[in-house]
Design an enzyme around this catalytic site. Sequence first.
Site, PDB file in Angstrom:
ATOM      1  N   ARG A 211       0.833  -1.198   0.000  1.00  0.00           N
ATOM      2  CA  ARG A 211       0.000   0.000   0.000  1.00  0.00           C
ATOM      3  C   ARG A 211       0.868   1.248   0.000  1.00  0.00           C
ATOM      4  O   ARG A 211       1.923   1.254   0.641  1.00  0.00           O
ATOM      5  CB  ARG A 211      -0.840   0.002   1.278  1.00  0.00           C
ATOM      6  CG  ARG A 211      -2.322   0.176   1.051  1.00  0.00           C
ATOM      7  CD  ARG A 211      -3.131   0.000   2.333  1.00  0.00           C
ATOM      8  NE  ARG A 211      -2.563  -0.791   3.375  1.00  0.00           N
ATOM      9  CZ  ARG A 211      -2.305  -0.323   4.597  1.00  0.00           C
ATOM     10  NH1 ARG A 211      -2.561   0.922   4.919  1.00  0.00           N
ATOM     11  NH2 ARG A 211      -1.784  -1.116   5.519  1.00  0.00           N
TER      12      ARG A 211
ATOM     13  N   GLY B  68      -9.267  -9.785  -1.572  1.00  0.00           N
ATOM     14  CA  GLY B  68     -10.141  -8.620  -1.644  1.00  0.00           C
ATOM     15  C   GLY B  68     -11.595  -9.048  -1.772  1.00  0.00           C
ATOM     16  O   GLY B  68     -11.901 -10.242  -1.921  1.00  0.00           O
TER      17      GLY B  68
ATOM     18  N   GLU C 104     -15.137 -17.759  -2.840  1.00  0.00           N
ATOM     19  CA  GLU C 104     -15.473 -17.440  -1.439  1.00  0.00           C
ATOM     20  C   GLU C 104     -16.979 -17.200  -1.372  1.00  0.00           C
ATOM     21  O   GLU C 104     -17.633 -17.454  -0.363  1.00  0.00           O
ATOM     22  CB  GLU C 104     -14.686 -16.196  -1.008  1.00  0.00           C
ATOM     23  CG  GLU C 104     -14.658 -15.969   0.481  1.00  0.00           C
ATOM     24  CD  GLU C 104     -13.713 -14.835   0.874  1.00  0.00           C
ATOM     25  OE1 GLU C 104     -13.040 -14.269  -0.002  1.00  0.00           O
ATOM     26  OE2 GLU C 104     -13.667 -14.513   2.071  1.00  0.00           O
TER      27      GLU C 104
HETATM   28  C1  6MZ Z   1     -10.765 -11.819   0.733  1.00  0.00           C
HETATM   29  C2  6MZ Z   1      -9.424 -10.880   2.344  1.00  0.00           C
HETATM   30  C3  6MZ Z   1     -10.104 -11.607   3.344  1.00  0.00           C
HETATM   31  O1  6MZ Z   1      -3.325  -7.322   2.723  1.00  0.00           O
HETATM   32  O2  6MZ Z   1      -3.698  -5.321   4.149  1.00  0.00           O
HETATM   33  N1  6MZ Z   1      -8.492 -10.137   2.936  1.00  0.00           N
HETATM   34  N2  6MZ Z   1      -9.759 -10.999   1.050  1.00  0.00           N
HETATM   35  N3  6MZ Z   1     -11.464 -12.532   1.642  1.00  0.00           N
HETATM   36  C4  6MZ Z   1     -11.170 -12.444   2.966  1.00  0.00           C
HETATM   37  N4  6MZ Z   1     -11.947 -13.129   3.844  1.00  0.00           N
HETATM   38  C5  6MZ Z   1     -12.510 -12.566   5.002  1.00  0.00           C
HETATM   39  N5  6MZ Z   1      -9.508 -11.319   4.523  1.00  0.00           N
HETATM   40  C6  6MZ Z   1      -8.529 -10.405   4.253  1.00  0.00           C
HETATM   41  O3  6MZ Z   1      -4.652  -7.548   4.832  1.00  0.00           O
HETATM   42  C7  6MZ Z   1      -5.993  -7.147   4.697  1.00  0.00           C
HETATM   43  C8  6MZ Z   1      -6.476  -7.435   3.302  1.00  0.00           C
HETATM   44  O4  6MZ Z   1      -6.520  -8.847   3.059  1.00  0.00           O
HETATM   45  C9  6MZ Z   1      -7.609  -9.193   2.211  1.00  0.00           C
HETATM   46  C10 6MZ Z   1      -8.339  -7.900   1.881  1.00  0.00           C
HETATM   47  O5  6MZ Z   1      -7.876  -7.408   0.643  1.00  0.00           O
HETATM   48  C11 6MZ Z   1      -7.918  -6.991   3.033  1.00  0.00           C
HETATM   49  O6  6MZ Z   1      -7.975  -5.617   2.703  1.00  0.00           O
HETATM   50  P1  6MZ Z   1      -3.431  -6.793   4.128  1.00  0.00           P
HETATM   51  O7  6MZ Z   1      -2.239  -7.166   4.965  1.00  0.00           O
END
Ligand code: 6MZ
Length: 346
Positions: A96, A168, A198
């Site tokens: 990011r 995401g 999912e």
């Molecule tokens: C899809 C998910 C998620 O990347 O900022 N993330 N994406 N399904 C899920 N199930 C619940 N859980 C997390 O960690 C946060 C990011 O991980 C993904 C999303 O893009 C979320 O913004 P990071 O470390």
Amino acid sequence: MEEFCKMLPKVELHAHINGSVSESTIEKLVATKQKLDHQFSFKKGSTATLKECFEKFRLIHQLTDNVDAVYQVTYDVIQEFCDDNVRYLELRSTPREVTETGMTKELYVDAVLRAIRDCEAENLDIEVKLLLAIDRRNGVQVGQDTVKLAQKFRESHPDLVVGIDLSGDPSVGDGRDFIPVFKEAKDFGLKLALHLCEVPALQETMDLLCLPPDRIGHGTCLHPEAGGTQEFVDTVLTHKTPLELCLTSNLIGQTVPDLDNHQFKFWYEKQHPCIICTDDKGVFSTSLTEEYQLAAVTFDLSPNDLWRLSLDSMNYAFCEEHLKEKLREKWKAAKPGMEKQFNLKL
Ligand code: 6MZ
């Protein structure tokens, strides 16, 4: 069972860094901000919509808007997994940039890698690898940039950067758009862990399954009873693509109606490679120990079954074979003590 699951050496292959942030780390980060008073996680037993889950990530991202915070979260998350007897950990995170704090995507990844290296230097009993995540919301160009970033950091940290994740909000965008990006990543030797199905996704799933990915995140709606198709199931079985399964996450996010209907049962009964994971241990107030325990209670798994599940998970890690061999020694070393303590033969 709780004590057994805690002592069990474990493998975590699906952990998003920002979703894994613990309450104690949140407290440290909130102290650096003014007027940030939010609920960053779901209490045990609560339910939400997936949209509400993604709202939590947005809130956490406000706290991790600078390299020091990204470093702190990564460092603490590794320590916490290690305390939970996770011996091999693959973290994933979306690079990011935040202009106001001067954080670029490169500095973001650098902060994560520094935290991993610093934990390594402390000789913690855990091996950590990193996957860079593509947030499907951000489109193909960003996906392309993420793969370039992964290539670059793999050159400087060949032992740490192992793959690419697609994650995401699953209701946004079309995963097929990223196929050329994934092919390029694969050509470069990066492994692919893709969130697939999912939620029901009839359009994109087949093409993505045929890549094939090296592992599937969730795969909640692959099978016909959950909105998928027999063809999806057959394709996954043919490629023997391992599934990363996150019980509490799916329960809170309500992508499964209840745990009895969780896809774990469907695939486990087929003796298909299943890996128990946390997803976002912070947001969903869980730990890998608790996820093993929950699987044991829900699906009537014995200590032997759990032992097999954790040891077999090592097979699906994105690391070199010699490291897998070295890590399997941890299970060998833990075995006599656990057999004695729990009076069983593993
Ligand atoms: C899809 C998910 C998620 O990347 O900022 N993330 N994406 N399904 C899920 N199930 C619940 N859980 C997390 O960690 C946060 C990011 O991980 C993904 C999303 O893009 C979320 O913004 P990071 O470390």
